[in-house]
Motif scaffolding. Structure first.
Motif, PDB file in Angstrom:
ATOM      1  N   LEU A   1      41.918  52.532  34.251  1.00 21.27           N
ATOM      2  CA  LEU A   1      41.248  51.741  35.268  1.00 21.27           C
ATOM      3  C   LEU A   1      39.870  51.323  34.748  1.00 21.27           C
ATOM      4  CD1 LEU A   1      42.122  51.006  38.116  1.00 21.27           C
ATOM      5  CD2 LEU A   1      40.930  53.052  38.935  1.00 21.27           C
TER       6      LEU A   1
ATOM      7  N   ARG B   1      50.401  49.265  39.647  1.00 18.10           N
ATOM      8  CA  ARG B   1      48.956  49.093  39.838  1.00 18.10           C
ATOM      9  C   ARG B   1      48.525  47.761  39.260  1.00 18.10           C
ATOM     10  NH1 ARG B   1      45.441  52.365  35.884  1.00 18.10           N
ATOM     11  NH2 ARG B   1      45.078  50.328  34.993  1.00 18.10           N
TER      12      ARG B   1
ATOM     13  N   THR C   1      44.744  45.565  38.767  1.00 10.99           N
ATOM     14  CA  THR C   1      43.307  45.379  38.984  1.00 10.99           C
ATOM     15  C   THR C   1      43.098  43.900  39.259  1.00 10.99           C
ATOM     16  OG1 THR C   1      42.995  47.061  37.290  1.00 10.99           O
ATOM     17  CG2 THR C   1      41.032  45.904  38.049  1.00 10.99           C
TER      18      THR C   1
ATOM     19  N   VAL D   1      41.080  47.380  42.868  1.00  8.50           N
ATOM     20  CA  VAL D   1      42.403  47.682  42.330  1.00  8.50           C
ATOM     21  C   VAL D   1      43.392  47.818  43.485  1.00  8.50           C
ATOM     22  CG1 VAL D   1      42.064  50.201  42.298  1.00  8.50           C
ATOM     23  CG2 VAL D   1      43.694  49.165  40.733  1.00  8.50           C
TER      24      VAL D   1
END
Ligand code: GTP
Ligand code: MG
Length: 200
Positions: free
Chosen positions: A13, A79, A81, A87
């Protein structure tokens, strides 16, 4: 938000991320939920697919889904971003009502959801739409366009699904990352506009 389309895949991340949102990917059996999560996820998606067996004959309608050999029995997880500081954690839901107990858990903490529909089986979406409405969880309807599916004007789809005027209705090809991200951004913009989501 378009900058996300050119981002390369990454595992970690970014340190600039300060906000996270749980977004559900709902829809009837075979609507393309697992495909969408896989198309947009920047990490290898978690999947819980099991083969479709004889036991589902007469229960899971495979009409129009010639390549479908598995079904989600738990959840999909991915996931993305979306901006430097935001996110999205995507949770693909199982499509069949026999997994209602699981779906119940997935609703916890969700900011909203995109509900995929296939115009060849619009009537199958009623349960999923009702489950979001009952919980007052905001959602967008995203039509997954299949080449051989009937094409309807947005107003016709709105009427068939009995959508409220403020529900975002968009189109995508669940296999196409760009169109799926566009649909997610349309929904996020709605959440921002209605102040359900605030960016720092
Ligand atoms: N032609 C075409 N095939 C698609 C599209 N989206 C998904 N598929 C295929 O259709 C099948 C069903 O997609 P899934 O992503 O498994 O659907 P799902 O909603 O996750 O299904 P369940 O979890 O079983 O409810 C798969 O074989 C996909 O490869 C599409 O937009 N066009
Ligand atoms: Mg699935």
């Amino acid at each position: 938000m378009d900058s996300v389309l050119s981002k390369s895949e990454h595992l970690y991340l970014p340190t600039t991320v300060t906000r996270a949102a749980k977004i559900l990917v709902g829809g009837h059996f075979g609507a393309g939920k697992t495909t969408l999560v896989g198309s947009v996820s920047e990490i290898r998606p978690l999947r819980t697919e099991e083969p479709i067996t004889q036991a589902s004959v007469g229960i899971d309608d495979l009409a129009g889904l010639p390549n479908k050999s598995t079904t989600t029995v738990g959840l999909d997880f991915g996931r993305i971003t979306l901006t430097e500081d935001l996110v999205l954690y995507l949770f693909g839901m199982p499509g069949q009502s026999r997994f209602d107990v699981l779906r119940e858990h997935l609703f916890v903490g969700a900011l909203g959801g995109v509900i995929l529909v296939d115009t060849r089986r619009l009537q199958d979406s009623d349960d999923v739409l009702a489950s979001f409405e009952e919980r007052d969880i905001p959602f967008a309807v995203v039509v997954n366009l299949w080449a051989d599916a009937p094409q309807y004007a947005p107003e016709e789809i709105r009427e068939a699904l009995d959508l409220a005027d403020d529900v975002v209705l968009t189109f995508c090809d669940a296999r196409d990352k760009k169109s799926c991200i566009r649909a997610l951004i349309d929904f996020l913009e709605y959440l921002l506009h209605t102040r359900r989501l605030e960016l720092s």
